[in-house]
Enzyme design. Structure first.
Site, PDB file in Angstrom:
ATOM      1  N   HIS A   1       0.842  -1.192  -0.074  1.00 23.61           N
ATOM      2  CA  HIS A   1       0.117  -0.061  -0.034  1.00 23.61           C
ATOM      3  C   HIS A   1       0.961   1.108   0.173  1.00 23.61           C
ATOM      4  O   HIS A   1       1.543   1.590   1.151  1.00 23.61           O
ATOM      5  CB  HIS A   1      -1.006  -0.006   1.368  1.00 23.61           C
ATOM      6  CG  HIS A   1      -2.002  -1.023   1.218  1.00 23.61           C
ATOM      7  ND1 HIS A   1      -2.946  -0.942   0.606  1.00 23.61           N
ATOM      8  CD2 HIS A   1      -2.118  -2.192   1.900  1.00 23.61           C
ATOM      9  CE1 HIS A   1      -3.768  -2.007   0.716  1.00 23.61           C
ATOM     10  NE2 HIS A   1      -3.193  -2.827   1.514  1.00 23.61           N
TER      11      HIS A   1
ATOM     12  N   HIS B   1      -1.130  -6.644  -5.405  1.00 21.00           N
ATOM     13  CA  HIS B   1      -1.292  -7.588  -4.490  1.00 21.00           C
ATOM     14  C   HIS B   1      -0.582  -8.830  -5.378  1.00 21.00           C
ATOM     15  O   HIS B   1      -1.028  -8.685  -6.608  1.00 21.00           O
ATOM     16  CB  HIS B   1      -2.779  -8.087  -4.284  1.00 21.00           C
ATOM     17  CG  HIS B   1      -2.947  -9.552  -3.968  1.00 21.00           C
ATOM     18  ND1 HIS B   1      -3.662 -10.265  -5.226  1.00 21.00           N
ATOM     19  CD2 HIS B   1      -2.975 -10.343  -3.161  1.00 21.00           C
ATOM     20  CE1 HIS B   1      -3.928 -11.480  -4.536  1.00 21.00           C
ATOM     21  NE2 HIS B   1      -3.369 -11.532  -3.305  1.00 21.00           N
TER      22      HIS B   1
ATOM     23  N   ASN C   1       0.020 -13.373  -5.363  1.00 21.89           N
ATOM     24  CA  ASN C   1      -0.044 -14.737  -4.706  1.00 21.89           C
ATOM     25  C   ASN C   1       0.227 -15.836  -5.123  1.00 21.89           C
ATOM     26  O   ASN C   1      -0.093 -16.099  -6.383  1.00 21.89           O
ATOM     27  CB  ASN C   1      -1.393 -14.930  -4.046  1.00 21.89           C
ATOM     28  CG  ASN C   1      -1.475 -15.868  -3.150  1.00 21.89           C
ATOM     29  OD1 ASN C   1      -1.729 -16.909  -3.540  1.00 21.89           O
ATOM     30  ND2 ASN C   1      -1.414 -15.744  -1.611  1.00 21.89           N
TER      31      ASN C   1
ATOM     32  N   ARG D   1       1.074 -20.131  -4.887  1.00 25.21           N
ATOM     33  CA  ARG D   1       0.881 -21.079  -3.976  1.00 25.21           C
ATOM     34  C   ARG D   1       0.617 -22.566  -4.558  1.00 25.21           C
ATOM     35  O   ARG D   1       0.523 -22.795  -5.906  1.00 25.21           O
ATOM     36  CB  ARG D   1      -0.358 -20.962  -3.093  1.00 25.21           C
ATOM     37  CG  ARG D   1      -1.648 -21.077  -3.954  1.00 25.21           C
ATOM     38  CD  ARG D   1      -2.747 -20.171  -3.513  1.00 25.21           C
ATOM     39  NE  ARG D   1      -4.091 -20.059  -4.445  1.00 25.21           N
ATOM     40  CZ  ARG D   1      -4.352 -19.107  -5.258  1.00 25.21           C
ATOM     41  NH1 ARG D   1      -3.277 -18.149  -5.242  1.00 25.21           N
ATOM     42  NH2 ARG D   1      -5.312 -19.025  -6.026  1.00 25.21           N
TER      43      ARG D   1
ATOM     44  N   HIS E   1     -21.508  -6.922  -3.990  1.00 25.98           N
ATOM     45  CA  HIS E   1     -22.380  -6.183  -3.593  1.00 25.98           C
ATOM     46  C   HIS E   1     -22.326  -4.635  -3.944  1.00 25.98           C
ATOM     47  O   HIS E   1     -23.015  -4.027  -3.438  1.00 25.98           O
ATOM     48  CB  HIS E   1     -22.104  -6.326  -1.953  1.00 25.98           C
ATOM     49  CG  HIS E   1     -20.681  -5.711  -1.482  1.00 25.98           C
ATOM     50  ND1 HIS E   1     -19.615  -6.583  -1.773  1.00 25.98           N
ATOM     51  CD2 HIS E   1     -20.275  -4.633  -0.861  1.00 25.98           C
ATOM     52  CE1 HIS E   1     -18.628  -5.904  -1.297  1.00 25.98           C
ATOM     53  NE2 HIS E   1     -19.093  -4.682  -0.648  1.00 25.98           N
TER      54      HIS E   1
ATOM     55  N   ARG F   1      -2.577 -17.791  11.112  1.00 21.10           N
ATOM     56  CA  ARG F   1      -2.406 -16.727  12.152  1.00 21.10           C
ATOM     57  C   ARG F   1      -2.835 -15.439  11.498  1.00 21.10           C
ATOM     58  O   ARG F   1      -2.747 -14.774  10.303  1.00 21.10           O
ATOM     59  CB  ARG F   1      -0.831 -16.529  11.887  1.00 21.10           C
ATOM     60  CG  ARG F   1      -0.265 -15.548  13.003  1.00 21.10           C
ATOM     61  CD  ARG F   1       1.350 -15.878  12.700  1.00 21.10           C
ATOM     62  NE  ARG F   1       1.967 -14.708  13.716  1.00 21.10           N
ATOM     63  CZ  ARG F   1       2.294 -13.706  13.519  1.00 21.10           C
ATOM     64  NH1 ARG F   1       2.110 -13.093  12.007  1.00 21.10           N
ATOM     65  NH2 ARG F   1       2.638 -12.730  14.192  1.00 21.10           N
TER      66      ARG F   1
END
Length: 301
Positions: A94, A104, A106, A108, A174, A260
Site C-alpha cells: 500500500h 497484490h 499470491n 501457492r 455487493h 495466523r
C-alpha cells in the site's frame, strides 16, 4: 527434490529478493520479520514494512502449513480428503502516494493425501493484480503486458484465460459488480493434466512480479498530490477492505484452518474511509476510474 520442497525453497528465495528490492525503492524503512509456528502443523515467515517514504504499509509473507482440513473447508474446496499440505507466498503493498497503485500477488501449491498418507491430488494457483487510485494507461499496459509475455511462453490463450478469471474474481458483487482494480492474472486448481509445466509457469510468473510493478512505482512515487486526492485513495482503500473481508478465498482459507490472524489480515491498509452514498464528479479522473472498474478492458497487446 519433491515438488513441494522445490516450491517451498523457491518462495523463500523470492521473498528475500522482493523484500530487498522494496526496501531499496523505499529508501527509508526496512521489513520487520516475524517467524511463527502453527500448532496444527507448519508455520511461516511474515515480513512487514510501515511508514516508509514510498510504502505506507506492506507485507511479504511465506507459509508452509499442513494438517487436516475442517469439514467446512473440505466442502468449500469440494474435496473428499482432509489431510493437506499448502505452501505459498503472498504480498500486498500500500503506497503512500495515491499516484502509485496498490498491488497484490499470491502464488501457492496445494497437496491432498488419503488416510495412508498417499498423494491423491495437487494443484498450483496464483496471480497478481493492480489497484490504481488514479489511472495511467501506460502503467496498466505495462503490468498486463509483463505477465502476458510470460504466459505466452507456455501456451497460446493462457493470458486471456487468466485475465478473464482475474476480472471475474476480484469483484465486489455487493457494489454493483465493481472490480477491486484493473486486474492482472489469476488462476487456481492448475492440475497435472495441464499441457505445460505447471511449476515452471508459476515460478516464472512469480519472478516477473518485480518487473511488472517496480517501473510503475519509480515513475509515480515522486509525483505531487493534493489532500483531496489522498481522500480519494482512502475511499478506494475502503473498497479494497470490503473485498478482502467479504469475498477473498485466501482470507477464508486462513480463517477456516486456524491460520495466523496477523498474517491473514496483513493485506488490509493502515488507513481507509467510507462515505455515505459518495459519487465522484462526472468527467473527473475519479469518475473515469470508477467507470473502468465496472467495465474491464483489454490492456495487453
Amino acid at each position: 527434490m519433491t515438488v513441494k520442497d522445490n516450491f517451498t525453497q523457491f518462495i523463500r528465495q523470492l521473498q528475500d529478493t522482493i523484500c530487498q528490492t522494496i526496501e531499496k525503492m523505499d529508501g527509508k524503512e526496512k521489513f520487520v520479520e516475524d517467524i511463527w509456528q502453527r500448532p496444527e502443523g507448519g508455520g511461516g515467515i511474515s515480513r512487514s514494512i510501515v511508514n516508509g517514504n514510498v510504502f505506507e504499509k506492506g507485507g511479504v509473507n511465506t507459509s508452509t502449513v499442513f494438517g487436516d482440513l475442517p469439514v467446512a473447508m473440505m466442502q468449500n474446496l469440494n474435496v473428499e480428503h482432509a489431510q493437506f499440505f499448502a505452501c505459498g507466498i503472498s504480498l500486498v503493498l500500500h503506497p503512500l502516494n495515491p499516484m502509485v497503485p496498490t498491488v497484490h500477488a499470491n502464488f501457492r501449491y496445494f497437496e491432498l493425501y488419503d488416510g495412508d498418507n498417499k498423494l491423491v491430488d495437487n494443484w498450483f494457483g496464483g496471480g497478481a493484480d493492480l489497484t490504481p487510485f488514479y489511472l495511467f494507461e501506460e502503467d496498466a499496459q505495462h503490468f498486463h503486458q509483463t505477465f502476458k509475455d510470460v504466459c505466452d511462453m507456455f501456451g497460446e490463450g493462457l493470458y486471456e484465460e487468466f485475465k478473464n478469471t482475474c476480472d471475474t474474481y476480484f469483484v465486489n458483487r455487493h457494489r454493483d459488480n465493481e472490480s477491486r482494480g484493473i486486474g492482472g492474472i489469476f488462476y487456481d486448481y492448475l492440475r497435472s493434466d495441464a499441457a505445460f509445466n505447471r511449476i515452471e509457469l508459476t515460478k516464472n510468473l512469480a519472478e516477473s512480479f518485480l518487473a511488472a510493478y517496480v517501473p510503475i512505482v519509480e515513475r509515480r512515487k515522486n509525483l505531487t498530490f493534493t489532500e483531496q486526492q489522498r481522500d480519494w485513495q482512502l475511499y478506494r482503500r475502503g473498497r479494497y477492505v470490503e473485498f478482502n473481508l467479504i469475498h477473498d478465498r485466501g482470507t477464508l482459507f486462513g480463517l477456516k484452518t486456524n491460520g495466523r490472524i496477523e498474517s491473514i489480515l496483513m493485506s488490509l491498509p493502515p488507513l481507509a474511509r467510507w462515505e455515505y452514498n459518495f459519487t465522484p464528479t462526472v468527467g473527473s479522473p475519479e469518475y473515469e476510474l470508477t467507470h473502468i472498474l465496472k467495465n474491464p478492458i483489454k490492456w495487453a497487446n
